[in-house]
Motif scaffolding. Structure first.
Motif, PDB file in Angstrom:
ATOM      1  N   UNK A  61      30.324  14.128 -24.752  1.00  8.18           N
ATOM      2  CA  UNK A  61      29.842  13.111 -25.683  1.00  8.18           C
ATOM      3  C   UNK A  61      28.315  12.975 -25.623  1.00  8.18           C
ATOM      4  N   UNK A  62      27.741  13.095 -24.432  1.00  3.96           N
ATOM      5  CA  UNK A  62      26.305  12.911 -24.258  1.00  3.96           C
ATOM      6  C   UNK A  62      25.474  14.133 -24.635  1.00  3.96           C
ATOM      7  N   UNK A  63      26.086  15.312 -24.615  1.00  2.00           N
ATOM      8  CA  UNK A  63      25.300  16.536 -24.847  1.00  2.00           C
ATOM      9  C   UNK A  63      25.634  17.266 -26.139  1.00  2.00           C
ATOM     10  N   UNK A  64      26.807  17.046 -26.690  1.00  2.00           N
ATOM     11  CA  UNK A  64      27.191  17.681 -27.954  1.00  2.00           C
ATOM     12  C   UNK A  64      27.151  16.586 -29.009  1.00  2.00           C
ATOM     13  N   UNK A  65      26.039  16.527 -29.715  1.00  2.00           N
ATOM     14  CA  UNK A  65      25.857  15.418 -30.649  1.00  2.00           C
ATOM     15  C   UNK A  65      26.149  15.863 -32.079  1.00  2.00           C
ATOM     16  N   UNK A  66      26.466  14.890 -32.905  1.00  2.00           N
ATOM     17  CA  UNK A  66      26.708  15.129 -34.329  1.00  2.00           C
ATOM     18  C   UNK A  66      25.369  14.968 -35.040  1.00  2.00           C
ATOM     19  N   UNK A  67      24.779  16.052 -35.526  1.00  2.00           N
ATOM     20  CA  UNK A  67      23.448  15.941 -36.144  1.00  2.00           C
ATOM     21  C   UNK A  67      23.426  15.071 -37.404  1.00  2.00           C
ATOM     22  N   UNK A  68      24.578  14.786 -37.981  1.00  2.00           N
ATOM     23  CA  UNK A  68      24.620  13.925 -39.161  1.00  2.00           C
ATOM     24  C   UNK A  68      24.359  12.460 -38.815  1.00  2.00           C
ATOM     25  N   UNK A  69      24.710  12.046 -37.585  1.00  2.00           N
ATOM     26  CA  UNK A  69      24.579  10.637 -37.216  1.00  2.00           C
ATOM     27  C   UNK A  69      23.788  10.400 -35.929  1.00  2.00           C
ATOM     28  N   UNK A  70      23.644  11.418 -35.097  1.00  2.00           N
ATOM     29  CA  UNK A  70      23.090  11.212 -33.764  1.00  2.00           C
ATOM     30  C   UNK A  70      21.787  11.973 -33.542  1.00  2.00           C
ATOM     31  N   UNK A  71      20.954  11.408 -32.681  1.00  2.00           N
ATOM     32  CA  UNK A  71      19.737  12.052 -32.203  1.00  2.00           C
ATOM     33  C   UNK A  71      19.672  11.792 -30.710  1.00  2.00           C
ATOM     34  N   UNK A  72      19.324  12.801 -29.933  1.00  2.00           N
ATOM     35  CA  UNK A  72      19.152  12.609 -28.494  1.00  2.00           C
ATOM     36  C   UNK A  72      18.028  13.511 -28.006  1.00  2.00           C
ATOM     37  N   UNK A  73      17.115  12.911 -27.244  1.00  2.00           N
ATOM     38  CA  UNK A  73      15.993  13.647 -26.671  1.00  2.00           C
ATOM     39  C   UNK A  73      16.083  13.585 -25.158  1.00  2.00           C
ATOM     40  N   UNK A  74      15.799  14.716 -24.522  1.00  2.00           N
ATOM     41  CA  UNK A  74      15.785  14.803 -23.078  1.00  2.00           C
ATOM     42  C   UNK A  74      14.350  15.082 -22.638  1.00  2.00           C
ATOM     43  N   UNK A  75      13.922  14.433 -21.557  1.00  2.00           N
ATOM     44  CA  UNK A  75      12.596  14.655 -20.980  1.00  2.00           C
ATOM     45  C   UNK A  75      12.778  15.501 -19.730  1.00  2.00           C
ATOM     46  N   UNK A  76      12.000  16.576 -19.651  1.00  2.00           N
ATOM     47  CA  UNK A  76      12.157  17.544 -18.570  1.00  2.00           C
ATOM     48  C   UNK A  76      10.855  17.740 -17.805  1.00  2.00           C
ATOM     49  N   UNK A  77      11.004  17.965 -16.513  1.00  2.00           N
ATOM     50  CA  UNK A  77       9.891  18.287 -15.639  1.00  2.00           C
ATOM     51  C   UNK A  77      10.175  19.651 -15.038  1.00  2.00           C
ATOM     52  N   UNK A  78       9.189  20.520 -15.058  1.00  2.00           N
ATOM     53  CA  UNK A  78       9.316  21.825 -14.409  1.00  2.00           C
ATOM     54  C   UNK A  78       8.084  22.018 -13.540  1.00  2.00           C
ATOM     55  N   UNK A  79       8.222  21.832 -12.234  1.00  2.00           N
ATOM     56  CA  UNK A  79       7.073  22.024 -11.353  1.00  2.00           C
ATOM     57  C   UNK A  79       6.493  23.423 -11.515  1.00  2.00           C
ATOM     58  N   UNK A  80       5.211  23.533 -11.320  1.00  2.00           N
ATOM     59  CA  UNK A  80       4.525  24.816 -11.459  1.00  2.00           C
ATOM     60  C   UNK A  80       5.215  25.882 -10.613  1.00  2.00           C
ATOM     61  N   UNK A  81       5.518  26.997 -11.246  1.00  2.00           N
ATOM     62  CA  UNK A  81       6.167  28.100 -10.553  1.00  2.00           C
ATOM     63  C   UNK A  81       7.679  27.986 -10.490  1.00  2.00           C
ATOM     64  N   UNK A  82       8.245  26.885 -10.972  1.00  2.00           N
ATOM     65  CA  UNK A  82       9.691  26.697 -10.926  1.00  2.00           C
ATOM     66  C   UNK A  82      10.344  27.326 -12.152  1.00  2.00           C
ATOM     67  N   UNK A  83      11.479  27.943 -11.935  1.00  2.00           N
ATOM     68  CA  UNK A  83      12.206  28.571 -13.039  1.00  2.00           C
ATOM     69  C   UNK A  83      13.172  27.604 -13.712  1.00  2.00           C
TER      70      UNK A  83
END
Length: 182
Positions: A61-83
């Motif tokens: 429910x939290x990750x597969x959204x319906x683009x007709x009604x839902x919007x979800x943004x995730x904020x990500x951190x990737x430390x330098x050199x991290x894959x």
């Protein structure tokens, strides 16, 4: 960094560089880890529940959204050199069928609070809602959630007691005035 869908590079108040992008079905493990690493209080504030780990159905429910009604943004951190990236925040809304109003939710990792991330994510949500012609946004929150109260105040959300629960409050923001018929 496994960035997933395209997004926007942002800088937090403390200078930390992050990526904000739409959430996707490939983010199940990121989302599970994020929720499990929230403090019990932060999980209660976000879900109004004391769960320790999200169910597979909730993750879908939290990750597969319906683009007709839902919007979800995730904020990500990737430390330098991290894959790999670490989720540090998420914000979403789900619109009513007529598109006039949407309910929003936001969660920021405990270590990332008070750095401007919640404001940044809410501003993205508000912008997305306005682009869709949504007239208002609302949320229900625990009355003890001081971080939400501060965020709401900064962004001009109106706070009222939730008529369905004494320990909860409702937040609302009007995004645009309905077009008047001529």
């Amino acid at each position: 960094m496994d960035a997933g869908p395209p997004g926007w590079k942002e800088t937090l108040r403390d200078g930390t560089q992050i990526l904000v992008r739409p959430i996707s079905g490939d983010d199940r493990e990121l989302e599970r880890s994020f929720i499990e690493n929230l403090s019990p209080v932060a999980r209660r504030f976000r879900f109004l529940d004391t769960m320790k780990s999200p169910s597979p159905a909730l993750l879908t429910q939290l990750t597969v959204i319906d683009p007709a009604t839902d919007v979800a943004f995730v904020a990500l951190l990737a430390p330098s050199g991290s894959a790999t990236a670490t989720e540090i925040g998420v914000a979403r809304f789900s619109a009513q069928a007529d598109g006039s109003d949407c309910e929003f939710a936001i969660a920021v990792g405990d270590a990332w609070q008070r750095k401007g991330l919640g404001t940044l994510l809410m501003q993205r949500l508000i912008h997305a809602a306005r682009e869709r012609g949504i007239a208002a946004m609302h949320a229900i929150s625990d009355s003890e959630n001081d971080a939400m109260q501060g965020l709401a105040g900064r962004l001009g959300l109106r706070r009222t007691r939730d008529p369905e629960g004494g320990a909860q409050v409702a937040y609302r923001i009007t995004l645009q005035h309905p077009t008047k018929a001529v």
